[in-house]
Design an enzyme around this catalytic site. Structure first.
Site, PDB file in Angstrom:
ATOM      1  N   HIS A  12       0.820  -1.220   0.000  1.00  0.00           N
ATOM      2  CA  HIS A  12       0.000   0.000   0.000  1.00  0.00           C
ATOM      3  C   HIS A  12       0.849   1.263   0.000  1.00  0.00           C
ATOM      4  CE1 HIS A  12      -4.164  -1.752   1.277  1.00  0.00           C
ATOM      5  NE2 HIS A  12      -3.553  -2.490   0.379  1.00  0.00           N
ATOM      6  N   HIS A  65      -1.572 -12.993  -0.759  1.00  0.00           N
ATOM      7  CA  HIS A  65      -2.785 -13.428  -0.052  1.00  0.00           C
ATOM      8  C   HIS A  65      -2.701 -14.872   0.425  1.00  0.00           C
ATOM      9  CE1 HIS A  65      -5.477  -9.998  -1.811  1.00  0.00           C
ATOM     10  NE2 HIS A  65      -4.534  -9.578  -1.012  1.00  0.00           N
TER      11      HIS A  65
HETATM   12  C1  HEM Z   1      -4.160  -7.530  -6.530  1.00  0.00           C
HETATM   13  C2  HEM Z   1      -4.783  -6.575  -5.881  1.00  0.00           C
HETATM   14  C3  HEM Z   1      -5.062  -6.669  -4.415  1.00  0.00           C
HETATM   15  C4  HEM Z   1      -6.264  -6.444  -3.818  1.00  0.00           C
HETATM   16  C5  HEM Z   1      -7.554  -6.042  -4.506  1.00  0.00           C
HETATM   17  C6  HEM Z   1      -6.082  -6.673  -2.411  1.00  0.00           C
HETATM   18  C7  HEM Z   1      -7.076  -6.530  -1.451  1.00  0.00           C
HETATM   19  C8  HEM Z   1      -6.964  -6.909  -0.127  1.00  0.00           C
HETATM   20  C9  HEM Z   1      -8.019  -6.841   0.848  1.00  0.00           C
HETATM   21  C10 HEM Z   1      -9.426  -6.315   0.588  1.00  0.00           C
HETATM   22  C11 HEM Z   1      -7.545  -7.339   2.004  1.00  0.00           C
HETATM   23  C12 HEM Z   1      -8.299  -7.516   3.324  1.00  0.00           C
HETATM   24  C13 HEM Z   1      -8.478  -6.218   4.044  1.00  0.00           C
HETATM   25  C14 HEM Z   1      -9.492  -6.303   5.156  1.00  0.00           C
HETATM   26  O1  HEM Z   1      -9.216  -6.895   6.213  1.00  0.00           O
HETATM   27  O2  HEM Z   1     -10.585  -5.773   4.973  1.00  0.00           O
HETATM   28  C15 HEM Z   1      -6.184  -7.728   1.774  1.00  0.00           C
HETATM   29  C16 HEM Z   1      -5.358  -8.284   2.714  1.00  0.00           C
HETATM   30  C17 HEM Z   1      -4.027  -8.579   2.500  1.00  0.00           C
HETATM   31  N1  HEM Z   1      -3.306  -8.294   1.368  1.00  0.00           N
HETATM   32 FE1  HEM Z   1      -4.052  -7.701  -0.404  1.00  0.00          FE
HETATM   33  N2  HEM Z   1      -4.783  -7.031  -2.178  1.00  0.00           N
HETATM   34  C18 HEM Z   1      -4.120  -7.040  -3.366  1.00  0.00           C
HETATM   35  C19 HEM Z   1      -2.782  -7.301  -3.558  1.00  0.00           C
HETATM   36  C20 HEM Z   1      -1.889  -7.592  -2.558  1.00  0.00           C
HETATM   37  C21 HEM Z   1      -0.459  -7.669  -2.720  1.00  0.00           C
HETATM   38  C22 HEM Z   1       0.292  -7.361  -4.005  1.00  0.00           C
HETATM   39  C23 HEM Z   1       0.052  -8.011  -1.509  1.00  0.00           C
HETATM   40  C24 HEM Z   1       1.489  -8.224  -1.102  1.00  0.00           C
HETATM   41  C25 HEM Z   1       2.421  -8.666  -1.894  1.00  0.00           C
HETATM   42  C26 HEM Z   1      -1.062  -8.174  -0.595  1.00  0.00           C
HETATM   43  C27 HEM Z   1      -0.959  -8.586   0.707  1.00  0.00           C
HETATM   44  C28 HEM Z   1      -2.025  -8.720   1.571  1.00  0.00           C
HETATM   45  C29 HEM Z   1      -1.904  -9.326   2.891  1.00  0.00           C
HETATM   46  C30 HEM Z   1      -0.659  -9.967   3.482  1.00  0.00           C
HETATM   47  C31 HEM Z   1      -3.162  -9.221   3.479  1.00  0.00           C
HETATM   48  C32 HEM Z   1      -3.562  -9.689   4.887  1.00  0.00           C
HETATM   49  C33 HEM Z   1      -3.382  -8.570   5.871  1.00  0.00           C
HETATM   50  C34 HEM Z   1      -3.661  -8.937   7.322  1.00  0.00           C
HETATM   51  O3  HEM Z   1      -3.590 -10.120   7.681  1.00  0.00           O
HETATM   52  O4  HEM Z   1      -3.927  -8.006   8.093  1.00  0.00           O
HETATM   53  N3  HEM Z   1      -2.216  -7.880  -1.265  1.00  0.00           N
HETATM   54  N4  HEM Z   1      -5.844  -7.434   0.475  1.00  0.00           N
END
Ligand code: HEM
Ligand SMILES: *[C@@H]1O[C@H](CO)[C@@H](O)[C@H](O)[C@H]1NC(C)=O
Ligand SMILES: *[C@@H]1O[C@H](CO)[C@@H](O)[C@H](O)[C@H]1NC(C)=O
Ligand SMILES: *[C@@H]1O[C@H](CO)[C@@H](O)[C@H](O)[C@H]1NC(C)=O
Length: 327
Positions: free
Chosen positions: A68, A196
């Site tokens: 982010h 994810h």
């Molecule tokens: C491709 C587009 C992406 C979208 C639309 C997206 C969207 C999201 C959303 C909606 C969440 C959950 C947020 C919540 O709790 O409401 C999330 C969590 C997460 N995202 Fe993504 N994400 C994307 C790409 C990525 C990328 C590129 C990474 C890292 C390389 C990443 C790493 C993570 C991680 C590790 C979590 C879990 C966070 C936690 O446990 O607190 N995401 N993402």
């Protein structure tokens, strides 16, 4: 076999890193070794290890925070800034508030580094190194080099987070465009989506998946029906949390892609990777090949993501506190 793959993982990284060794953008390997804070990377590594051992949730949070940060104004720590009288900050924007956590962790590491060597280590570098440690502590690749020398930006605007971070409702063309606008390929987009494979999501982010898809009163037909039923049980309140990877929720590995192929991707944006010929091909190969191959690609893509629009040299500043620009 595992040992062989781990070595393969390392060897190919060494080649990759020497490939991009050109200092065109002012970032350098072992950047702090030649400063008055040679211990910077070790301090981040040691603190992250202790913090993540104590609370595993920090690793996915910091990995997401780095993504982010980098997608909005580049990797210059704008995600860390608090609102000012003129600008509502990125951290207040819908994609970050209230789901993005871990700011206190970066503040603690920064405080320790300021104690040991004041005004030397940027917040943007701390976040990039801490994200690397998150990968290391949750995955199987031992370590990888992250170039340092990022400077901290001065501006953080809510609207820019909304404009640059793709929503969980995004379709595949939006995802491809979003990553392309940051210099990342379709392949790198699919590879990075594997982030994810760890972490948890608020139930609020999956509305319309497990229930009431498009106001039909039914779950999304592209979501595995067993998983939909399980999610309906787990999601009593919008603030309840669910695992993002149902197979190996705490290990950064390629099981995320297996989940996708079983229609168990949590978000529309995850499931969307199956809807395009090219992205589907990538999903299948990331699932089919040993996890070490994917991790190797992931690390390369992380390094590239971590260098988006960085500030270096005389640009920006080194913040004394990560949540506010220097007086
Ligand atoms: C491709 C587009 C992406 C979208 C639309 C997206 C969207 C999201 C959303 C909606 C969440 C959950 C947020 C919540 O709790 O409401 C999330 C969590 C997460 N995202 Fe993504 N994400 C994307 C790409 C990525 C990328 C590129 C990474 C890292 C390389 C990443 C790493 C993570 C991680 C590790 C979590 C879990 C966070 C936690 O446990 O607190 N995401 N993402
Ligand atoms: C900065 O924002 C964080 C939350 O993002 C908050 O916890 C903290 O109190 C704020 N710090 C200051 C000094 O305003
Ligand atoms: C994808 O989403 C964007 C933005 O919501 C929309 O403009 C576009 O028409 C959608 N594309 C497809 C193929 O559904
Ligand atoms: C959602 O519902 C609207 C109106 O009933 C319909 O036109 C549209 O095609 C539906 N969208 C999807 C993705 O099923």
């Amino acid at each position: 076999m595992m040992k062989f793959l781990a070595i393969l993982c390392l060897v190919s990284l060494v080649f990759f890193i020497s490939d991009v060794g050109a200092k065109k953008d002012g970032l350098k390997r072992d950047y702090y070794k030649k400063t008055s804070c040679p211990q910077a990377e070790e301090v981040v590594a040691k603190m992250m290890k202790d913090i993540v051992t104590d609370d595993f949730r920090v690793a996915p949070r910091i990995l997401r925070m780095h993504f982010h940060d980098c997608f909005v104004r580049g990797c210059e720590g704008s995600i860390l800034l608090n609102s000012t009288s003129t600008d509502k900050a990125e951290k207040e924007a819908r994609p970050n508030n209230p789901s993005l956590k871990g700011f206190d962790v970066i503040d603690r590491i920064k405080a320790e580094l300021e104690k040991q060597c004041p005004k030397v280590v940027s917040c943007a570098d701390i976040l990039a190194y801490a994200a690397r440690e998150s990968v290391k502590l949750t995955g199987k690749c031992r370590a990888y080099a992250v170039r340092g020398g990022r400077k901290d930006g001065l501006i953080s605007r809510e609207i820019e987070a909304l404009q640059n971070l793709p929503p969980p409702s995004a379709n595949v063309s939006t995802l491809i465009k979003s990553f392309a606008s940051k210099g990342l390929s379709l392949q790198e987009m699919v590879t990075l989506s594997g982030g994810h494979s760890i972490g948890r999501s608020f139930c609020a982010a999956i509305l319309g998946r497990h229930n009431n898809f498009n106001n039909t009163g039914k779950p999304d037909p592209t979501l595995n029906s067993d998983l939909a039923a399980k999610l309906r049980k787990q999601c009593v309140a919008l603030t309840d949390l669910v695992d993002m990877d149902t197979i190996t929720p705490n290990t950064l590995d390629n099981k995320y892609y297996r989940g996708l192929l079983e229609n168990k991707g949590l978000f529309t944006s995850d499931a969307a990777l199956l809807t395009n010929k090219e992205t589907l091909k990538e999903v299948k190969s990331n699932d089919f090949l040993p996890s070490a191959y994917w991790e190797n690609k992931f690390v390369k893509a992380m390094i590239k993501m971590g260098e988006i629009d960085v500030l270096t040299g005389h640009e920006g500043q080194i913040r004394e506190k990560c949540y506010v620009v220097n007086k």
